[in-house]
Motif scaffolding. Structure first.
Motif, PDB file in Angstrom:
ATOM      1  N   GLY A 128       2.448 -26.420  -2.712  1.00 18.66           N
ATOM      2  CA  GLY A 128       1.795 -25.900  -1.509  1.00 18.66           C
ATOM      3  C   GLY A 128       1.591 -24.399  -1.593  1.00 18.66           C
ATOM      4  N   ALA A 129       0.970 -23.852  -0.585  1.00 21.66           N
ATOM      5  CA  ALA A 129       0.683 -22.422  -0.544  1.00 21.66           C
ATOM      6  C   ALA A 129       1.964 -21.593  -0.494  1.00 21.66           C
ATOM      7  CB  ALA A 129      -0.185 -22.109   0.671  1.00 21.66           C
ATOM      8  N   CYS A 130       1.932 -20.474  -1.183  1.00 22.12           N
ATOM      9  CA  CYS A 130       3.024 -19.499  -1.123  1.00 22.12           C
ATOM     10  C   CYS A 130       2.906 -18.768   0.207  1.00 22.12           C
ATOM     11  CB  CYS A 130       2.892 -18.521  -2.293  1.00 22.12           C
ATOM     12  SG  CYS A 130       4.110 -17.185  -2.295  1.00 22.12           S
ATOM     13  N   ASP A 131       4.005 -18.691   0.956  1.00 19.73           N
ATOM     14  CA  ASP A 131       3.944 -17.976   2.229  1.00 19.73           C
ATOM     15  C   ASP A 131       4.466 -16.545   2.068  1.00 19.73           C
ATOM     16  OD1 ASP A 131       6.768 -18.073   2.321  1.00 19.73           O
ATOM     17  OD2 ASP A 131       6.777 -19.796   3.656  1.00 19.73           O
ATOM     18  N   MET A 132       4.384 -15.776   3.136  1.00 19.63           N
ATOM     19  CA  MET A 132       4.757 -14.366   3.085  1.00 19.63           C
ATOM     20  C   MET A 132       6.245 -14.170   2.767  1.00 19.63           C
ATOM     21  SD  MET A 132       2.825 -11.713   3.239  1.00 19.63           S
ATOM     22  CE  MET A 132       1.395 -12.161   4.192  1.00 19.63           C
ATOM     23  N   THR A 133       7.107 -15.033   3.289  1.00 17.97           N
ATOM     24  CA  THR A 133       8.539 -14.907   3.022  1.00 17.97           C
ATOM     25  C   THR A 133       8.835 -15.139   1.547  1.00 17.97           C
ATOM     26  OG1 THR A 133       9.093 -15.618   5.264  1.00 17.97           O
ATOM     27  CG2 THR A 133      10.830 -15.802   3.597  1.00 17.97           C
ATOM     28  N   ALA A 134       8.293 -16.195   0.989  1.00 16.95           N
ATOM     29  CA  ALA A 134       8.504 -16.482  -0.432  1.00 16.95           C
ATOM     30  C   ALA A 134       7.931 -15.361  -1.292  1.00 16.95           C
ATOM     31  CB  ALA A 134       7.865 -17.822  -0.806  1.00 16.95           C
ATOM     32  N   SER A 135       6.775 -14.853  -0.903  1.00 17.57           N
ATOM     33  CA  SER A 135       6.164 -13.755  -1.648  1.00 17.57           C
ATOM     34  C   SER A 135       7.041 -12.505  -1.601  1.00 17.57           C
ATOM     35  CB  SER A 135       4.775 -13.446  -1.083  1.00 17.57           C
ATOM     36  OG  SER A 135       4.187 -12.382  -1.794  1.00 17.57           O
ATOM     37  N   ALA A 136       7.579 -12.195  -0.431  1.00 14.53           N
ATOM     38  CA  ALA A 136       8.456 -11.028  -0.305  1.00 14.53           C
ATOM     39  C   ALA A 136       9.694 -11.186  -1.179  1.00 14.53           C
ATOM     40  CB  ALA A 136       8.851 -10.815   1.153  1.00 14.53           C
ATOM     41  N   ILE A 137      10.291 -12.363  -1.166  1.00 12.75           N
ATOM     42  CA  ILE A 137      11.489 -12.614  -1.974  1.00 12.75           C
ATOM     43  C   ILE A 137      11.171 -12.446  -3.453  1.00 12.75           C
ATOM     44  CG2 ILE A 137      13.099 -14.412  -2.743  1.00 12.75           C
ATOM     45  CD1 ILE A 137      12.952 -15.486   0.195  1.00 12.75           C
ATOM     46  N   ARG A 138      10.106 -13.104  -3.933  1.00 12.78           N
ATOM     47  CA  ARG A 138       9.806 -13.069  -5.366  1.00 12.78           C
ATOM     48  C   ARG A 138       9.437 -11.661  -5.822  1.00 12.78           C
ATOM     49  NH1 ARG A 138       4.941 -13.602  -7.679  1.00 12.78           N
ATOM     50  NH2 ARG A 138       5.737 -15.017  -9.263  1.00 12.78           N
ATOM     51  N   ASN A 139       8.801 -10.894  -4.941  1.00 11.25           N
ATOM     52  CA  ASN A 139       8.377  -9.555  -5.342  1.00 11.25           C
ATOM     53  C   ASN A 139       9.473  -8.514  -5.232  1.00 11.25           C
ATOM     54  OD1 ASN A 139       5.529  -9.557  -6.290  1.00 11.25           O
ATOM     55  ND2 ASN A 139       5.339 -10.788  -4.433  1.00 11.25           N
ATOM     56  N   VAL A 140      10.341  -8.605  -4.232  1.00 18.28           N
ATOM     57  CA  VAL A 140      11.472  -7.685  -4.161  1.00 18.28           C
ATOM     58  C   VAL A 140      12.402  -7.911  -5.358  1.00 18.28           C
ATOM     59  CG1 VAL A 140      13.553  -7.120  -2.847  1.00 18.28           C
ATOM     60  CG2 VAL A 140      11.352  -7.310  -1.679  1.00 18.28           C
ATOM     61  N   LEU A 141      12.529  -9.171  -5.777  1.00 17.48           N
ATOM     62  CA  LEU A 141      13.407  -9.468  -6.911  1.00 17.48           C
ATOM     63  C   LEU A 141      12.793  -9.104  -8.264  1.00 17.48           C
ATOM     64  CD1 LEU A 141      15.191 -12.671  -5.667  1.00 17.48           C
ATOM     65  CD2 LEU A 141      16.163 -10.404  -6.053  1.00 17.48           C
ATOM     66  N   ARG A 142      11.590  -8.540  -8.275  1.00 10.17           N
ATOM     67  CA  ARG A 142      11.048  -7.969  -9.521  1.00 10.17           C
ATOM     68  C   ARG A 142      12.001  -6.913 -10.064  1.00 10.17           C
ATOM     69  NH1 ARG A 142       5.824  -9.057 -10.908  1.00 10.17           N
ATOM     70  NH2 ARG A 142       4.526  -9.881  -9.247  1.00 10.17           N
ATOM     71  N   LEU A 143      12.722  -6.248  -9.149  1.00 12.82           N
ATOM     72  CA  LEU A 143      13.690  -5.240  -9.587  1.00 12.82           C
ATOM     73  C   LEU A 143      14.745  -5.849 -10.504  1.00 12.82           C
ATOM     74  CD1 LEU A 143      14.192  -3.361  -6.212  1.00 12.82           C
ATOM     75  CD2 LEU A 143      12.912  -2.564  -8.209  1.00 12.82           C
ATOM     76  N   VAL A 144      15.183  -7.051 -10.200  1.00 10.64           N
ATOM     77  CA  VAL A 144      16.162  -7.746 -11.050  1.00 10.64           C
ATOM     78  C   VAL A 144      15.482  -8.246 -12.315  1.00 10.64           C
ATOM     79  CG1 VAL A 144      17.710  -9.745 -11.205  1.00 10.64           C
ATOM     80  CG2 VAL A 144      17.583  -8.416  -9.083  1.00 10.64           C
ATOM     81  N   ASP A 145      14.318  -8.865 -12.165  1.00 17.33           N
ATOM     82  CA  ASP A 145      13.593  -9.390 -13.326  1.00 17.33           C
ATOM     83  C   ASP A 145      13.263  -8.310 -14.346  1.00 17.33           C
ATOM     84  OD1 ASP A 145      13.268 -12.220 -12.770  1.00 17.33           O
ATOM     85  OD2 ASP A 145      11.987 -11.613 -11.116  1.00 17.33           O
ATOM     86  N   ALA A 146      12.990  -7.102 -13.865  1.00 12.34           N
ATOM     87  CA  ALA A 146      12.572  -6.016 -14.748  1.00 12.34           C
ATOM     88  C   ALA A 146      13.736  -5.368 -15.494  1.00 12.34           C
ATOM     89  CB  ALA A 146      11.824  -4.961 -13.946  1.00 12.34           C
ATOM     90  N   LEU A 147      14.967  -5.711 -15.138  1.00 13.13           N
ATOM     91  CA  LEU A 147      16.134  -5.111 -15.800  1.00 13.13           C
ATOM     92  C   LEU A 147      16.296  -5.615 -17.220  1.00 13.13           C
ATOM     93  CD1 LEU A 147      18.692  -5.307 -12.885  1.00 13.13           C
ATOM     94  CD2 LEU A 147      17.535  -3.265 -13.707  1.00 13.13           C
ATOM     95  N   PRO A 148      16.890  -4.905 -18.115  1.00 15.10           N
ATOM     96  CA  PRO A 148      17.083  -3.456 -18.048  1.00 15.10           C
ATOM     97  C   PRO A 148      15.771  -2.708 -18.272  1.00 15.10           C
ATOM     98  CG  PRO A 148      17.867  -4.235 -20.142  1.00 15.10           C
ATOM     99  CD  PRO A 148      17.417  -5.449 -19.358  1.00 15.10           C
ATOM    100  N   THR A 149      14.829  -3.349 -18.930  1.00 13.11           N
ATOM    101  CA  THR A 149      13.490  -2.783 -19.105  1.00 13.11           C
ATOM    102  C   THR A 149      12.553  -3.874 -19.611  1.00 13.11           C
ATOM    103  OG1 THR A 149      12.231  -0.971 -20.098  1.00 13.11           O
ATOM    104  CG2 THR A 149      13.890  -1.995 -21.475  1.00 13.11           C
ATOM    105  N   LEU A 150      11.289  -3.703 -19.397  1.00 12.39           N
ATOM    106  CA  LEU A 150      10.268  -4.629 -19.895  1.00 12.39           C
ATOM    107  C   LEU A 150      10.501  -6.083 -19.505  1.00 12.39           C
ATOM    108  CD1 LEU A 150       9.744  -3.141 -23.452  1.00 12.39           C
ATOM    109  CD2 LEU A 150       8.284  -2.827 -21.449  1.00 12.39           C
ATOM    110  N   TYR A 151      11.052  -6.291 -18.323  1.00 17.93           N
ATOM    111  CA  TYR A 151      11.255  -7.647 -17.796  1.00 17.93           C
ATOM    112  C   TYR A 151      12.125  -8.534 -18.694  1.00 17.93           C
ATOM    113  CZ  TYR A 151       8.286  -7.061 -13.749  1.00 17.93           C
ATOM    114  OH  TYR A 151       7.780  -6.652 -12.544  1.00 17.93           O
ATOM    115  N   ILE A 152      13.108  -7.941 -19.329  1.00 23.81           N
ATOM    116  CA  ILE A 152      14.008  -8.700 -20.215  1.00 23.81           C
ATOM    117  C   ILE A 152      14.724  -9.809 -19.440  1.00 23.81           C
ATOM    118  CG2 ILE A 152      16.060  -8.569 -21.693  1.00 23.81           C
ATOM    119  CD1 ILE A 152      13.562  -7.288 -22.944  1.00 23.81           C
ATOM    120  N   VAL A 153      15.267  -9.488 -18.270  1.00 24.88           N
ATOM    121  CA  VAL A 153      15.969 -10.497 -17.477  1.00 24.88           C
ATOM    122  C   VAL A 153      14.998 -11.603 -17.069  1.00 24.88           C
ATOM    123  CG1 VAL A 153      17.158 -10.949 -15.282  1.00 24.88           C
ATOM    124  CG2 VAL A 153      17.793  -8.970 -16.669  1.00 24.88           C
TER     125      VAL A 153
END
Length: 135
Positions: free
Chosen positions: A82-107
């Motif tokens: 189904g469609a991605c809603d604003m809450t799911a989008s906010a969660i996935r995008n704020v957690l880019r900080l974790v995904d991007a660790l330590p650099t170049l999206y290694i995590v």
């Protein structure tokens, strides 16, 4: 419709496109702020980085795609398709900080290939989203 496995390269390409577009917009806005506001513009310019966060959250939460994702033919959906809603989008995008660790999206890449069968990064897993090829 393609599988999640076939979109990893497209995800990277879409992200690069989006970052370049945002860099141009933020650079132009920063130059305008600097010219109009002098030293105050220089202080406000770093705040423009928030534009990127808002851009990703709004575009994916509203349309399921950023401009980069649209250009390469992928879309963010919920785990049931189904469609991605604003809450799911906010969660996935704020957690880019974790995904991007330590650099170049290694995590993010480690999680995609070692943890998730659907090639989900940390933000996708927590936000219950998956990126697939657009119909």
């Amino acid at each position: 419709m393609g599988t999640e496995n076939s979109v990893v390269v497209k995800r990277v390409l879409a992200f690069v496109i989006d970052v370049v577009l945002l860099a141009v917009v933020v650079g132009i806005a920063g130059a305008i702020f600097g010219a109009l506001l002098g030293r105050l513009g220089g202080i406000l310019t770093p705040l423009l980085s928030l534009v990127g966060v808002v851009y990703f959250i709004y575009m994916e939460g509203t349309y399921g795609q950023t401009l980069g994702k649209r250009l390469v033919g992928i879309v963010v959906v919920d785990e049931d398709g189904g469609a991605c809603d604003m809450t799911a989008s906010a969660i996935r995008n704020v957690l880019r900080l974790v995904d991007a660790l330590p650099t170049l999206y290694i995590v993010g890449f480690a999680v995609m290939y070692l943890v998730s069968d659907r090639k989900q990064r940390v933000g996708d897993l927590v936000g219950d989203t998956v990126v697939v090829e657009a119909a």
